[in-house]
Motif scaffolding. Sequence first.
Motif, PDB file in Angstrom:
ATOM      1  N   MET A 164      -8.414  -2.334   2.860  1.00  0.00           N
ATOM      2  CA  MET A 164      -7.246  -2.102   3.401  1.00  0.00           C
ATOM      3  C   MET A 164      -8.297  -2.117   5.155  1.00  0.00           C
ATOM      4  O   MET A 164      -9.025  -1.947   5.684  1.00  0.00           O
ATOM      5  CB  MET A 164      -6.523  -0.926   3.930  1.00  0.00           C
ATOM      6  CG  MET A 164      -5.207  -0.657   2.739  1.00  0.00           C
ATOM      7  SD  MET A 164      -4.435   0.890   3.054  1.00  0.00           S
ATOM      8  CE  MET A 164      -3.666   1.167   0.908  1.00  0.00           C
ATOM      9  N   SER A 165      -7.354  -3.227   5.901  1.00  0.00           N
ATOM     10  CA  SER A 165      -7.689  -3.002   7.395  1.00  0.00           C
ATOM     11  C   SER A 165      -6.273  -3.211   8.644  1.00  0.00           C
ATOM     12  O   SER A 165      -6.721  -2.444   9.715  1.00  0.00           O
ATOM     13  CB  SER A 165      -8.759  -3.709   7.698  1.00  0.00           C
ATOM     14  OG  SER A 165      -8.183  -4.556   7.288  1.00  0.00           O
ATOM     15  N   ASP A 166      -5.696  -4.191   8.266  1.00  0.00           N
ATOM     16  CA  ASP A 166      -4.024  -4.303   9.067  1.00  0.00           C
ATOM     17  C   ASP A 166      -3.718  -2.860   9.899  1.00  0.00           C
ATOM     18  O   ASP A 166      -3.358  -2.283   8.088  1.00  0.00           O
ATOM     19  CB  ASP A 166      -3.493  -5.131   8.868  1.00  0.00           C
ATOM     20  CG  ASP A 166      -2.407  -5.975   9.474  1.00  0.00           C
ATOM     21  OD1 ASP A 166      -2.595  -5.857  10.317  1.00  0.00           O
ATOM     22  OD2 ASP A 166      -1.468  -5.772   8.559  1.00  0.00           O
ATOM     23  N   GLU A 167      -3.713  -2.483  10.597  1.00  0.00           N
ATOM     24  CA  GLU A 167      -3.050  -1.646  11.014  1.00  0.00           C
ATOM     25  C   GLU A 167      -1.488  -1.156  10.479  1.00  0.00           C
ATOM     26  O   GLU A 167      -0.958  -0.054  10.356  1.00  0.00           O
ATOM     27  CB  GLU A 167      -3.092  -1.014  12.620  1.00  0.00           C
ATOM     28  CG  GLU A 167      -4.575  -1.163  13.242  1.00  0.00           C
ATOM     29  CD  GLU A 167      -4.357  -0.254  14.694  1.00  0.00           C
ATOM     30  OE1 GLU A 167      -3.503   0.652  14.569  1.00  0.00           O
ATOM     31  OE2 GLU A 167      -5.104  -1.189  15.167  1.00  0.00           O
ATOM     32  N   SER A 168      -0.864  -2.136  10.667  1.00  0.00           N
ATOM     33  CA  SER A 168       1.083  -2.399  10.113  1.00  0.00           C
ATOM     34  C   SER A 168       0.630  -1.849   8.486  1.00  0.00           C
ATOM     35  O   SER A 168       1.358  -1.161   8.424  1.00  0.00           O
ATOM     36  CB  SER A 168       1.422  -3.639  10.580  1.00  0.00           C
ATOM     37  OG  SER A 168       1.165  -4.445  10.071  1.00  0.00           O
ATOM     38  N   THR A 169       0.322  -2.746   8.086  1.00  0.00           N
ATOM     39  CA  THR A 169      -0.029  -2.356   6.665  1.00  0.00           C
ATOM     40  C   THR A 169      -0.897  -0.724   6.313  1.00  0.00           C
ATOM     41  O   THR A 169       0.017  -0.085   5.360  1.00  0.00           O
ATOM     42  CB  THR A 169      -0.997  -3.349   6.031  1.00  0.00           C
ATOM     43  OG1 THR A 169      -0.633  -4.268   6.243  1.00  0.00           O
ATOM     44  CG2 THR A 169      -1.371  -3.381   4.376  1.00  0.00           C
ATOM     45  N   GLU A 182      -0.588   1.852   8.897  1.00  0.00           N
ATOM     46  CA  GLU A 182       0.683   2.147   9.024  1.00  0.00           C
ATOM     47  C   GLU A 182       2.262   2.670   7.983  1.00  0.00           C
ATOM     48  O   GLU A 182       2.868   3.668   7.225  1.00  0.00           O
ATOM     49  CB  GLU A 182       1.755   2.053   9.942  1.00  0.00           C
ATOM     50  CG  GLU A 182       0.512   1.827  11.335  1.00  0.00           C
ATOM     51  CD  GLU A 182       0.937   2.167  12.220  1.00  0.00           C
ATOM     52  OE1 GLU A 182       2.421   0.992  12.769  1.00  0.00           O
ATOM     53  OE2 GLU A 182       0.144   1.959  13.449  1.00  0.00           O
ATOM     54  N   ARG A 183       2.674   1.256   7.306  1.00  0.00           N
ATOM     55  CA  ARG A 183       3.326   1.277   6.140  1.00  0.00           C
ATOM     56  C   ARG A 183       2.768   2.116   4.355  1.00  0.00           C
ATOM     57  O   ARG A 183       3.710   3.005   4.072  1.00  0.00           O
ATOM     58  CB  ARG A 183       3.109  -0.228   5.009  1.00  0.00           C
ATOM     59  CG  ARG A 183       4.897  -0.865   6.245  1.00  0.00           C
ATOM     60  CD  ARG A 183       5.053  -2.559   5.942  1.00  0.00           C
ATOM     61  NE  ARG A 183       3.872  -3.112   5.136  1.00  0.00           N
ATOM     62  CZ  ARG A 183       3.372  -3.996   6.140  1.00  0.00           C
ATOM     63  NH1 ARG A 183       4.179  -4.114   7.280  1.00  0.00           N
ATOM     64  NH2 ARG A 183       2.655  -4.393   5.685  1.00  0.00           N
ATOM     65  N   ALA A 184       1.615   2.035   4.290  1.00  0.00           N
ATOM     66  CA  ALA A 184       1.172   3.068   3.204  1.00  0.00           C
ATOM     67  C   ALA A 184       1.012   4.326   3.555  1.00  0.00           C
ATOM     68  O   ALA A 184       1.493   4.873   2.802  1.00  0.00           O
ATOM     69  CB  ALA A 184      -0.052   2.794   2.759  1.00  0.00           C
ATOM     70  N   ALA A 185       0.831   4.628   4.752  1.00  0.00           N
ATOM     71  CA  ALA A 185       0.776   6.083   5.238  1.00  0.00           C
ATOM     72  C   ALA A 185       2.736   6.508   5.276  1.00  0.00           C
ATOM     73  O   ALA A 185       2.745   7.876   4.840  1.00  0.00           O
ATOM     74  CB  ALA A 185       0.416   6.052   6.464  1.00  0.00           C
ATOM     75  N   ALA A 186       3.833   5.771   5.962  1.00  0.00           N
ATOM     76  CA  ALA A 186       5.128   5.832   5.854  1.00  0.00           C
ATOM     77  C   ALA A 186       5.362   5.942   4.354  1.00  0.00           C
ATOM     78  O   ALA A 186       6.318   7.291   3.180  1.00  0.00           O
ATOM     79  CB  ALA A 186       5.784   4.802   6.445  1.00  0.00           C
ATOM     80  N   ARG A 187       4.663   5.517   3.572  1.00  0.00           N
ATOM     81  CA  ARG A 187       5.339   5.607   1.705  1.00  0.00           C
ATOM     82  C   ARG A 187       4.864   6.842   1.689  1.00  0.00           C
ATOM     83  O   ARG A 187       5.593   7.188   0.549  1.00  0.00           O
ATOM     84  CB  ARG A 187       4.198   4.568   0.990  1.00  0.00           C
ATOM     85  CG  ARG A 187       5.363   2.728   1.022  1.00  0.00           C
ATOM     86  CD  ARG A 187       4.594   1.878   0.393  1.00  0.00           C
ATOM     87  NE  ARG A 187       4.136   2.283  -0.651  1.00  0.00           N
ATOM     88  CZ  ARG A 187       4.744   1.445  -1.745  1.00  0.00           C
ATOM     89  NH1 ARG A 187       6.133   1.056  -1.649  1.00  0.00           N
ATOM     90  NH2 ARG A 187       4.494   1.827  -2.898  1.00  0.00           N
ATOM     91  N   ALA A 247      -2.010   9.438  -2.726  1.00  0.00           N
ATOM     92  CA  ALA A 247      -3.554   9.276  -2.200  1.00  0.00           C
ATOM     93  C   ALA A 247      -3.198   8.072  -1.230  1.00  0.00           C
ATOM     94  O   ALA A 247      -4.788   7.665  -0.939  1.00  0.00           O
ATOM     95  CB  ALA A 247      -4.204   8.603  -4.128  1.00  0.00           C
ATOM     96  N   ASN A 248      -3.429   6.565  -1.847  1.00  0.00           N
ATOM     97  CA  ASN A 248      -3.284   5.756  -0.939  1.00  0.00           C
ATOM     98  C   ASN A 248      -2.649   5.854   0.172  1.00  0.00           C
ATOM     99  O   ASN A 248      -3.560   5.492   1.683  1.00  0.00           O
ATOM    100  CB  ASN A 248      -2.914   4.513  -1.287  1.00  0.00           C
ATOM    101  CG  ASN A 248      -3.095   3.674  -3.114  1.00  0.00           C
ATOM    102  OD1 ASN A 248      -4.777   4.601  -3.401  1.00  0.00           O
ATOM    103  ND2 ASN A 248      -2.001   2.635  -3.640  1.00  0.00           N
ATOM    104  N   GLY A 249      -2.199   6.371   0.985  1.00  0.00           N
ATOM    105  CA  GLY A 249      -1.539   7.133   1.450  1.00  0.00           C
ATOM    106  C   GLY A 249      -2.663   7.962   2.753  1.00  0.00           C
ATOM    107  O   GLY A 249      -2.366   7.733   4.097  1.00  0.00           O
ATOM    108  N   LYS A 250      -2.882   8.745   2.244  1.00  0.00           N
ATOM    109  CA  LYS A 250      -3.860   9.685   2.608  1.00  0.00           C
ATOM    110  C   LYS A 250      -5.055   9.160   3.354  1.00  0.00           C
ATOM    111  O   LYS A 250      -5.909   9.077   4.427  1.00  0.00           O
ATOM    112  CB  LYS A 250      -4.198  10.527   2.027  1.00  0.00           C
ATOM    113  CG  LYS A 250      -3.533  11.740   1.624  1.00  0.00           C
ATOM    114  CD  LYS A 250      -3.807  12.615   0.275  1.00  0.00           C
ATOM    115  CE  LYS A 250      -2.941  13.412  -0.256  1.00  0.00           C
ATOM    116  NZ  LYS A 250      -3.312  15.257  -0.331  1.00  0.00           N
ATOM    117  N   LEU A 251      -6.049   8.025   1.921  1.00  0.00           N
ATOM    118  CA  LEU A 251      -6.871   6.968   2.724  1.00  0.00           C
ATOM    119  C   LEU A 251      -5.764   6.328   3.947  1.00  0.00           C
ATOM    120  O   LEU A 251      -7.176   6.052   4.825  1.00  0.00           O
ATOM    121  CB  LEU A 251      -7.210   6.199   1.146  1.00  0.00           C
ATOM    122  CG  LEU A 251      -7.808   6.335   0.413  1.00  0.00           C
ATOM    123  CD1 LEU A 251      -7.636   5.498  -1.349  1.00  0.00           C
ATOM    124  CD2 LEU A 251      -9.413   7.411   0.368  1.00  0.00           C
TER     125      LEU A 251
END
Length: 99
Positions: free
Chosen positions: A1-6, A8-13, A74-78
Amino acid sequence: MSDESTLERAAARAARAEALLDDELLNEAFDALEKSYIAAWRATTVDDAAGREKLFLAINIVGKVRDHLAGVVANGKLARAELKQLAETAERRKRFGII
């Protein structure tokens, strides 16, 4: 992952998935489904192999839904960790005049 919006979406999910995993009503529903599927599976007759197979799959699907939600967490934590690292890197660059 590298795109900040991606990220942020993963963290929100992840936050939403974690809330679901912590939800008492949802856990109660998962447990009730598993128990009813297991009871029905045990009550099948010897010659009902197809019925047992369907119930076995249903039992496993409940676990797969839980596993999927745990994977999203787990993905969101990363993603959160990567966002933090990006912010720290940007702050260091700003502090040392690189930007």
